[in-house]
Scaffold this motif. Structure first.
Motif, PDB file in Angstrom:
ATOM      1  N   TYR A   1      15.674  31.936 -54.927  1.00  0.00           N
ATOM      2  CA  TYR A   1      14.946  30.796 -55.467  1.00  0.00           C
ATOM      3  C   TYR A   1      15.773  30.049 -56.653  1.00  0.00           C
ATOM      4  CZ  TYR A   1      11.095  31.367 -51.922  1.00  0.00           C
ATOM      5  OH  TYR A   1      10.328  31.603 -50.967  1.00  0.00           O
TER       6      TYR A   1
ATOM      7  N   THR B   1      10.258  24.415 -47.380  1.00  0.00           N
ATOM      8  CA  THR B   1       9.580  25.375 -48.383  1.00  0.00           C
ATOM      9  C   THR B   1      10.501  25.481 -49.587  1.00  0.00           C
ATOM     10  OG1 THR B   1       8.401  26.361 -46.453  1.00  0.00           O
ATOM     11  CG2 THR B   1       8.272  27.306 -48.453  1.00  0.00           C
TER      12      THR B   1
ATOM     13  N   LEU C   1       9.419  24.576 -53.276  1.00  0.00           N
ATOM     14  CA  LEU C   1       8.997  25.665 -54.361  1.00  0.00           C
ATOM     15  C   LEU C   1      10.220  25.414 -55.238  1.00  0.00           C
ATOM     16  CD1 LEU C   1       8.810  28.963 -52.093  1.00  0.00           C
ATOM     17  CD2 LEU C   1       7.017  27.782 -53.552  1.00  0.00           C
TER      18      LEU C   1
ATOM     19  N   GLU D   1       4.534  34.026 -54.719  1.00  0.00           N
ATOM     20  CA  GLU D   1       4.771  33.651 -53.312  1.00  0.00           C
ATOM     21  C   GLU D   1       4.804  35.153 -52.472  1.00  0.00           C
ATOM     22  OE1 GLU D   1       4.971  31.300 -51.431  1.00  0.00           O
ATOM     23  OE2 GLU D   1       6.250  31.680 -49.699  1.00  0.00           O
TER      24      GLU D   1
ATOM     25  N   THR E   1       1.513  36.578 -50.073  1.00  0.00           N
ATOM     26  CA  THR E   1       1.610  36.643 -48.532  1.00  0.00           C
ATOM     27  C   THR E   1       1.636  37.849 -48.246  1.00  0.00           C
ATOM     28  OG1 THR E   1       4.155  36.435 -48.924  1.00  0.00           O
ATOM     29  CG2 THR E   1       3.146  34.433 -48.142  1.00  0.00           C
TER      30      THR E   1
ATOM     31  N   GLN F   1       1.274  31.610 -46.967  1.00  0.00           N
ATOM     32  CA  GLN F   1       2.728  31.222 -47.392  1.00  0.00           C
ATOM     33  C   GLN F   1       2.866  29.952 -47.803  1.00  0.00           C
ATOM     34  OE1 GLN F   1       5.478  31.112 -44.231  1.00  0.00           O
ATOM     35  NE2 GLN F   1       7.109  31.187 -45.814  1.00  0.00           N
ATOM     36  N   GLY F   2       3.463  29.782 -48.998  1.00  0.00           N
ATOM     37  CA  GLY F   2       3.572  28.518 -49.439  1.00  0.00           C
ATOM     38  C   GLY F   2       2.484  27.923 -50.260  1.00  0.00           C
TER      39      GLY F   2
ATOM     40  N   PRO G   1       1.598  29.313 -54.886  1.00  0.00           N
ATOM     41  CA  PRO G   1       2.611  28.913 -55.912  1.00  0.00           C
ATOM     42  C   PRO G   1       2.568  27.347 -56.121  1.00  0.00           C
ATOM     43  CG  PRO G   1       3.961  30.056 -54.277  1.00  0.00           C
ATOM     44  CD  PRO G   1       2.548  29.957 -53.649  1.00  0.00           C
TER      45      PRO G   1
END
Lengths: 389, 288
Positions: free
Chosen positions: B18, B218, B222, B249, B253, B261-262, B265
């Motif tokens: 990320y 995603t 993010l 995250e 999850t 999920q997603g 955050p």
């Protein structure tokens, strides 16, 4: 005594000016064209097939969505990337109240608007006080959070596929195309009038000023955050109303793919960009163009060379290319460009007729130079102020 | 506890990835003052470039990553020259245009490849066991490669002449112009470098999960969240932000509910925005 006569005089002046204001003959040409356009839309169903009438009705809804976006993003320059949240807030609230409690759509639609306004305040109050791209971020995130919530609570909220159809407004059936058309048209006209009234008022001037410079607005003693939140809430209310009415008519359904997804959110922006942002009318025209163009593409039997699919399947890409082209060549959008073009033509026509009257007085040899000169004058006088609304 | 260790390892490694995506995003913003919402689409382009290269040349990971770098870098350059430069004084238009481009590219992949998910070769196959927690070598390779990239970008921005020119342009493009820095070239460079970072990250994401038409969404959201959290335009803030967001995250999850999920955050970012509007390391930036 004098005071009273003065007041009465003022009132009577007001009244005459109001009636004069209502008289279409006193309007500038662009307003006359707008009124002619509305008149045309009012009689249009007489020549349409029921299916075409439904298509135009859904075009009215795209126009409503685009106008709702334009009221906040076009005017204040705060770009909302997830306006579908409000269509969904209105549409889902209304659908759920109707399905779960059996309330009449006429009651649930206003409640949908209330929820949309609350959603607008929830997003607007924290983010619109900040400067920078925070508003864009939060509006980009909001639909995703909402969609995720729909999936997690899919037993009530229907997940990614959406909710079942609620009762139709006034008990309309899919066959009642003409009534559907006029309901959509009526909603369109009412929202158009409200948004035009607001954006052409002093508040609208402040919205535009915020887009230009927030500092200037602050230094004039006005609170930009307050006006931004007002614009956003108004926009949310209009979006909620459109979304709520949409799901109770044969043209719409309470599904994320028609109210919430990124494609929907971007389509609205594309519509407003095509017509011209910050005009309301431009967004309305752009929204209608988008739906009618899609309908046109779906009737074409053209295959895209490399991809081997029909043009209708890639309509979103076509719209994207069209939008980029318009931003390149007509950054003010089709509406303003057309108005500017109209002014040029009128100026050109006026200078022509001037020439003709001069022609009788002057020697023929001088005319060529004179006419060119006058055209240039006309352009400077009328063509230069395309941004004036 | 073993499970906890596995989650921690996964969080540490994914967060590095990320960070690579977010650094690209923040470089473009820091230098040009514009948001590139097509950054997620570049991730998809990089992943599919690797996928096509593998199937066309029957090559391995090296061929795939090279293709991802070349194609995504070229895409970034073309995007900047064709679409961004004419409007670079109008961040609003650029934000909208890049979003429209992103949608068009996603849609193109949707039409061409459909909704199915594809797999690309892993960087390194196999799995090892660290204190009872199984760790795929691929994830380790992603982690190492990501940190090498992050280190290289840090060195490049802070220690080289080009890096100083980048910092100068991000501080004041007029001032940079006065000392002979061509801000146009710096901007072009940023778009190309950022797109290459996104393209590589795209292939890495693909090798860890799968690739598909909407795979860039995603990471885009993010990384948008990460750079806002870390402070727009701050490379260091992006790395720290990536670790915060990535950890949240992975933990939510794995521990709470995979369906979240997603989501966590994003909620965290909104909370942080309310408390600390300019991010952890951000300067006050007004892009209007």
């Amino acid at each position: 005594m004098t005071d009273r006569t003065n007041t009465e005089r003022v009132r009577s002046i007001d009244r005459t000016t109001f009636f004069e204001w209502l008289d279409p003959r006193t309007k500038p040409a662009r307003h006359k064209f707008g009124l002619i356009g509305l008149g045309f839309l009012a009689v249009l169903p007489t020549v349409l097939t029921p299916l075409q009438a439904l298509t135009v009705a859904s075009a009215f809804f795209m126009a409503l969505f685009a106008m709702s976006w334009d009221a906040v993003s076009g005017y204040t320059g705060q770009i909302s990337l997830g306006h579908g949240v409000f269509f969904t807030a209105g549409g889902y609230t209304s659908t759920l109240l109707n399905l779960e409690f059996g309330l009449d759509p006429l009651l649930t639609i206003p409640l949908g608007v209330v929820v949309a306004v609350l959603a607008g305040l929830l997003i607007g109050i924290p983010t619109l006080r900040l400067r920078g791209p925070y508003f864009a971020l939060v509006t980009l995130i909001a639909p995703l959070i909402l969609l995720r919530i729909f999936v997690v609570y899919s037993d009530i909220l229907g997940g990614a596929t959406g909710l079942p159809r609620p009762d139709q407004l006034f008990g309309l059936q899919a066959g009642d195309a003409i009534v559907t058309y006029y309901v959509a048209f009526g909603l369109f006209v009412v929202v158009l009038i409200v948004l035009l009234a607001v954006t052409r008022s002093d508040a609208g001037a402040v919205f535009t000023a915020i887009r230009q410079s927030e500092d200037a607005v602050s230094s004039a003693g006005l609170n930009p955050a307050k006006f931004k939140i007002f614009a956003f809430t108004l926009s949310a209310a209009v979006g909620g109303l459109a979304g709520a009415a949409f799901v109770h008519l044969p043209v719409g359904s309470p599904t994320p793919s028609s109210l919430l997804t990124l494609f929907v959110n971007v389509e609205i922006i594309i519509a407003a960009m095509i017509g011209g942002v910050g005009t309301i009318v431009g967004a309305a025209i752009g929204g209608m163009i988008l739906v009618l163009l899609r309908e046109f593409l779906s009737n074409l039997a053209v295959t895209v060379p490399v991809l081997g699919v029909s043009l209708a399947e890639v309509d979103t890409i076509v719209f994207a290319i069209v939008t980029i082209g318009i931003v390149y060549y007509y950054p003010d959008g089709l509406l303003r460009s057309t108005i500017t073009l109209g002014r040029r033509i009128r100026a050109w026509g006026a200078s022509k007729s001037n020439d003709r009257s001069r022609l009788s007085r002057r020697q023929p040899r001088e005319t060529a130079a004179t006419s060119e000169e006058t055209v240039n004058e006309g352009n400077q006088k009328h063509g230069g102020n395309g941004n004036e609304r | 506890m073993v499970n906890g260790l596995a989650i921690a390892i996964q969080a540490a490694m994914l967060s590095a990835l990320y960070a690579v995506v977010s650094i690209g995003f923040t470089l473009i913003f820091g230098v040009g003052g514009v948001l590139n919402l097509a950054h997620g689409a570049t991730i998809t382009i990089g992943a599919f470039a690797g996928f096509y290269a593998v199937s066309a040349f029957d090559g391995g990971v090296f061929v795939a990553v090279t293709a991802a770098v070349l194609v995504s870098g070229a895409f970034g350059g073309v995007l900047y020259l064709g679409l961004i430069r004419p409007f670079r004084d109008d961040p609003t238009i650029i934000m909208i245009l890049t979003l429209i481009v992103a949608i068009a590219i996603e849609y193109l992949f949707l039409v061409v490849e459909g909704t199915s998910a594809y797999t690309v070769p892993q960087l390194v196959a196999g799995t090892t066991t660290v204190m009872g927690a199984s760790v795929p070598y691929n994830l380790v390779a992603i982690f190492v490669a990501s940190w090498l990239i992050i280190g290289a970008v840090f060195y490049w921005v802070n220690r080289t002449d080009t890096g100083r020119a980048i910092i100068a342009t991000s501080m004041d493009s007029k001032g940079a112009f006065l000392v002979g820095i061509d801000s146009d070239r710096i901007n072009l460079l940023m778009w190309v470098v950022a797109s290459i970072l996104a393209g590589i990250a795209g292939y890495f994401f693909g090798s860890y999960l799968t690739i598909g038409w909407s795979m860039g969404r995603t990471p885009l959201i993010l990384s948008f969240a990460i750079v806002i959290l870390g402070g727009l335009g701050s490379v260091r803030g992006s790395v720290i932000g990536a670790y915060l967001i990535g950890s949240i995250e992975v933990v939510t999850t794995n521990v709470i509910n995979p369906q979240l999920q997603g989501l966590a955050p994003l909620v965290a970012v909104i909370v942080i925005l309310l408390v600390r509007p300019s991010g952890l390391y951000g300067k006050e930036i007004d892009i209007g």
